[in-house]
Write a protein that holds these residues in place. Structure first.
Motif, PDB file in Angstrom:
ATOM      1  N   LEU A  71       0.831  -1.213   0.000  1.00  0.00           N
ATOM      2  CA  LEU A  71       0.000   0.000   0.000  1.00  0.00           C
ATOM      3  C   LEU A  71       0.859   1.254   0.000  1.00  0.00           C
ATOM      4  CD1 LEU A  71      -2.874  -1.006   2.454  1.00  0.00           C
ATOM      5  CD2 LEU A  71      -2.977  -0.853  -0.050  1.00  0.00           C
ATOM      6  N   GLY A  72       2.007   1.196   0.674  1.00  0.00           N
ATOM      7  CA  GLY A  72       2.900   2.352   0.713  1.00  0.00           C
ATOM      8  C   GLY A  72       3.690   2.561  -0.568  1.00  0.00           C
ATOM      9  N   ALA A  73       3.840   1.503  -1.352  1.00  0.00           N
ATOM     10  CA  ALA A  73       4.647   1.590  -2.573  1.00  0.00           C
ATOM     11  C   ALA A  73       3.899   2.260  -3.723  1.00  0.00           C
ATOM     12  CB  ALA A  73       5.103   0.196  -3.001  1.00  0.00           C
ATOM     13  N   MET A  74       2.593   2.239  -3.676  1.00  0.00           N
ATOM     14  CA  MET A  74       1.813   2.901  -4.726  1.00  0.00           C
ATOM     15  C   MET A  74       0.503   3.405  -4.150  1.00  0.00           C
ATOM     16  SD  MET A  74       0.328  -0.250  -7.083  1.00  0.00           S
ATOM     17  CE  MET A  74      -0.914   0.668  -7.952  1.00  0.00           C
ATOM     18  N   ASP A  75       0.031   4.518  -4.679  1.00  0.00           N
ATOM     19  CA  ASP A  75      -1.251   5.056  -4.239  1.00  0.00           C
ATOM     20  C   ASP A  75      -1.959   5.681  -5.442  1.00  0.00           C
ATOM     21  OD1 ASP A  75      -3.451   6.208  -3.104  1.00  0.00           O
ATOM     22  OD2 ASP A  75      -2.348   7.414  -1.659  1.00  0.00           O
ATOM     23  N   PRO A  76      -2.815   4.904  -6.096  1.00  0.00           N
ATOM     24  CA  PRO A  76      -3.489   5.426  -7.281  1.00  0.00           C
ATOM     25  C   PRO A  76      -4.444   6.581  -6.980  1.00  0.00           C
ATOM     26  CG  PRO A  76      -4.364   3.281  -6.686  1.00  0.00           C
ATOM     27  CD  PRO A  76      -3.185   3.524  -5.815  1.00  0.00           C
ATOM     28  N   SER A  77      -4.794   6.778  -5.716  1.00  0.00           N
ATOM     29  CA  SER A  77      -5.656   7.910  -5.389  1.00  0.00           C
ATOM     30  C   SER A  77      -4.899   9.229  -5.491  1.00  0.00           C
ATOM     31  CB  SER A  77      -6.276   7.747  -3.999  1.00  0.00           C
ATOM     32  OG  SER A  77      -5.284   7.835  -2.994  1.00  0.00           O
ATOM     33  N   ASN A  93       8.389  -2.016  -9.904  1.00  0.00           N
ATOM     34  CA  ASN A  93       9.742  -2.543 -10.115  1.00  0.00           C
ATOM     35  C   ASN A  93      10.803  -1.496  -9.773  1.00  0.00           C
ATOM     36  OD1 ASN A  93       9.464  -5.310 -10.853  1.00  0.00           O
ATOM     37  ND2 ASN A  93       8.661  -4.682 -12.835  1.00  0.00           N
ATOM     38  N   ARG A  94      10.533  -0.221 -10.082  1.00  0.00           N
ATOM     39  CA  ARG A  94      11.458   0.860  -9.683  1.00  0.00           C
ATOM     40  C   ARG A  94      11.522   0.981  -8.158  1.00  0.00           C
ATOM     41  NH1 ARG A  94       9.043   3.527 -13.810  1.00  0.00           N
ATOM     42  NH2 ARG A  94       7.805   4.805 -12.399  1.00  0.00           N
ATOM     43  N   TYR A  95      10.381   0.794  -7.497  1.00  0.00           N
ATOM     44  CA  TYR A  95      10.340   0.825  -6.035  1.00  0.00           C
ATOM     45  C   TYR A  95      11.324  -0.191  -5.469  1.00  0.00           C
ATOM     46  CZ  TYR A  95       8.736  -0.417  -1.364  1.00  0.00           C
ATOM     47  OH  TYR A  95       8.698  -0.712  -0.032  1.00  0.00           O
ATOM     48  N   PHE A  96      11.282  -1.425  -5.985  1.00  0.00           N
ATOM     49  CA  PHE A  96      12.189  -2.461  -5.486  1.00  0.00           C
ATOM     50  C   PHE A  96      13.638  -2.156  -5.847  1.00  0.00           C
ATOM     51  CE2 PHE A  96       8.431  -5.293  -5.021  1.00  0.00           C
ATOM     52  CZ  PHE A  96       8.638  -5.632  -3.692  1.00  0.00           C
TER      53      PHE A  96
END
Length: 125
Positions: A71-77, A93-96
């Motif tokens: 949930l912290g790695a992406m937030d479409p809202s 993948n960039r997050y990792f």
């Protein structure tokens, strides 16, 4: 559902009555990461314990160790570009990759600090 709209699709794993993993792996619907995010967010809002819920995303190189990390790695809202599946997969993948690089930098800094500490101690002898 005969090809109709869905909020999410994928697989879940349950062990001893506890959900242990969730993914967006689905042969028919092929939902993007944002739909998995929506499902995990709904679980969070319902009070489902997410601390040990592993999240696997189709197209992403590694699983998330828990749902909070996902949930912290992406937030479409707050970033509507993530509604595009390819954009979202690339983002995750960039997050990792960034997380791995940050861990390497931290390790290098610790090693450098230990070497400096060792050097100062040796200089006092």
């Amino acid at each position: 559902l005969a090809g109709g709209a869905v909020a999410a699709a994928g697989e879940i794993a349950i062990s001893g009555g506890t959900m242990t993993a969730i993914s967006n792996v689905s042969g028919h619907y092929r939902p993007g990461p944002v739909y998995l995010w929506q499902a995990v967010k709904q679980l969070e809002l319902l009070g489902v314990p997410l601390g040990s819920l592993r999240v696997d995303v189709m197209g992403v190189n590694k699983p998330f160790k828990n749902a909070a990390e996902f949930l912290g790695a992406m937030d479409p809202s707050s970033d509507t570009d993530l509604f595009d599946a390819k954009t979202a997969v690339d983002h995750l993948n960039r997050y990792f990759a960034e997380r791995t690089r940050n861990k390497e930098l931290e390790k290098e800094a610790l090693e450098k600090g230990e070497k400096e500490k060792d050097g100062k101690v040796e200089g006092l002898k």
